[in-house]
Design an enzyme around this catalytic site. Structure first.
Site, short mmCIF file in Angstrom:
data_model
loop_
_atom_site.label_atom_id
_atom_site.label_comp_id
_atom_site.label_asym_id
_atom_site.label_seq_id
_atom_site.Cartn_x
_atom_site.Cartn_y
_atom_site.Cartn_z
N THR A 17 -21.79 27.70 23.26
CA THR A 17 -22.16 26.12 22.85
C THR A 17 -21.95 26.28 21.01
O THR A 17 -21.99 25.18 20.88
CB THR A 17 -23.15 26.22 23.36
OG1 THR A 17 -23.25 26.04 24.43
CG2 THR A 17 -23.61 24.35 23.11
N LYS A 38 -18.80 18.34 28.91
CA LYS A 38 -19.52 20.27 29.19
C LYS A 38 -19.58 19.45 30.78
O LYS A 38 -20.63 18.94 31.38
CB LYS A 38 -20.54 20.20 28.16
CG LYS A 38 -21.44 21.17 29.12
CD LYS A 38 -20.76 22.70 29.01
CE LYS A 38 -21.99 24.05 29.66
NZ LYS A 38 -21.88 25.29 29.75
N GLY A 112 -16.53 25.31 28.76
CA GLY A 112 -16.04 25.42 29.79
C GLY A 112 -17.93 25.77 30.77
O GLY A 112 -18.63 25.69 30.33
N ALA A 113 -17.90 26.30 31.91
CA ALA A 113 -19.11 27.20 31.94
C ALA A 113 -19.01 29.03 32.58
O ALA A 113 -17.81 29.20 32.86
CB ALA A 113 -20.05 26.59 33.29
N1 LIG Z 1 -24.28 34.93 16.01
C1 LIG Z 1 -26.16 33.96 16.97
N2 LIG Z 1 -26.93 34.99 15.56
C2 LIG Z 1 -28.59 34.19 16.29
N3 LIG Z 1 -28.49 33.59 18.13
C3 LIG Z 1 -27.32 33.39 18.50
C4 LIG Z 1 -25.66 33.63 17.53
N4 LIG Z 1 -25.13 32.68 19.22
C5 LIG Z 1 -25.60 32.46 19.06
N5 LIG Z 1 -26.86 32.74 19.62
C6 LIG Z 1 -27.85 32.19 20.30
O1 LIG Z 1 -27.79 32.75 21.94
C7 LIG Z 1 -27.57 31.88 23.00
C8 LIG Z 1 -26.07 32.09 23.61
O2 LIG Z 1 -25.48 31.12 22.61
P1 LIG Z 1 -24.95 29.68 23.46
O3 LIG Z 1 -25.64 28.94 24.52
O4 LIG Z 1 -23.99 29.28 22.61
O5 LIG Z 1 -24.01 30.73 25.08
P2 LIG Z 1 -23.14 30.03 25.98
O6 LIG Z 1 -22.24 30.89 25.75
O7 LIG Z 1 -22.67 28.55 25.34
O8 LIG Z 1 -24.45 30.34 26.79
P3 LIG Z 1 -23.80 29.33 28.51
O9 LIG Z 1 -23.05 30.74 28.76
O10 LIG Z 1 -25.98 29.80 29.32
O11 LIG Z 1 -23.26 27.95 28.12
C9 LIG Z 1 -28.44 30.55 21.67
O12 LIG Z 1 -29.62 31.23 22.33
C10 LIG Z 1 -27.64 31.16 21.01
O13 LIG Z 1 -29.15 30.11 20.16
MG LIG Z 2 -23.64 27.47 26.99
#
Ligand SMILES: Nc1ncnc2c1ncn2[C@@H]1O[C@H](COP(=O)(O)OP(=O)(O)OP(=O)(O)O)[C@@H](O)[C@H]1O
Ligand SMILES: [Mg+2]
Length: 226
Positions: A17, A38, A112-113
């Site tokens: 995300t 999404k 994606g998911a």
């Molecule tokens: N560089 C970073 N530093 C600190 N926290 C981070 C960083 N990158 C991601 N996060 C945190 O990690 C978590 C997961 O990030 P994100 O939601 O973008 O993952 P995702 O792959 O989209 O997850 P999902 O599979 O649930 O859609 C979030 O709480 C985000 O704020």
């Molecule tokens: Mg996500």
């Protein structure tokens, strides 16, 4: 460089995300009114507040209604295809494809998911959606121990499906561990033709984190033709 992307990951919670929002901000800055999509989102306490979709909506500039970003939502923190069965909430592949075609040739981002083999319904995994949409793929991978394995499996599967990879973005979702120092060189050695970006540093502050993602992904978005 491209202006439409499918953002996938090696796993859930790897930064998809965050990367999707950075790409949308870059496109919006260029005046594009990019679409965000999404189609499947699970794990939310209220069906009115899908966190990823709301973040994507804001990053794209806020012009798009939530219902055109987020089609199928589930409360349970489960893979969408499993959550749909548990919550008895039907989904429709045909409706999904129709919704996507309504975006036409507009620039934008599909998130994606989880990873490639997360079930979306009884017959389709995320990779089937990627095959149907055929957008340049951005793979997001958590930097650290296990990443060489997860990223290799993901890139091999994408190659087997002849899906083109725009880049792999490595992300420190946790403070850096020792293994993450060696990830970029080892991955680049295995996949010399793939573009590896990052790692995006671990950053607790939301605004600074967003800027870090913007910096790392800036080169991915092509400027509009003048
Ligand atoms: N560089 C970073 N530093 C600190 N926290 C981070 C960083 N990158 C991601 N996060 C945190 O990690 C978590 C997961 O990030 P994100 O939601 O973008 O993952 P995702 O792959 O989209 O997850 P999902 O599979 O649930 O859609 C979030 O709480 C985000 O704020
Ligand atoms: Mg996500």
């Amino acid at each position: 460089m491209a202006r439409r992307f499918f953002v996938t990951g090696t796993d859930t919670g790897v930064g998809k995300t965050q990367v999707s929002c950075a790409l949308l901000r870059a496109l919006a800055r260029q005046g594009a009114s990019p679409f965000a999509f999404k189609p499947f989102e699970s794990g939310m306490s209220s069906l009115d507040a899908p966190g990823d979709s709301l973040a994507l909506q804001a990053a794209a500039g806020g012009w798009q209604s939530l219902d055109t970003i987020s089609l199928f939502r589930f409360r349970a923190p489960l893979a969408p295809g499993i959550a749909a069965k548990v919550e008895r909430r039907p989904t429709s592949w045909a409706r999904l494809l129709k919704r996507f075609s309504a975006f036409g040739r507009r620039p934008g981002v599909v998130e994606g998911a989880g990873g490639l083999h997360v079930p979306l319904d009884a017959r389709h995994d995320v990779i089937d959606l990627m095959e149907a949409l055929r957008l340049p793929v951005v793979v997001v991978a958590r930097a650290g121990l296990g990443t060489v394995n997860h990223t290799t499996l993901t890139l091999d599967a994408l190659a087997a499906h002849r899906l083109g990879v725009a880049a792999v973005v490595l992300v420190h979702t946790q403070p850096a561990d020792e293994a993450s120092r060696y990830n970029p060189a080892e991955l680049q050695r295995r996949f010399p033709r793939v573009r590896f970006l990052g790692p995006v540093p671990f950053e607790r502050d939301g605004a600074k984190r967003a800027r870090a993602f913007d910096r790392v992904t800036a080169g991915l978005v092509r400027l509009p033709q003048s």
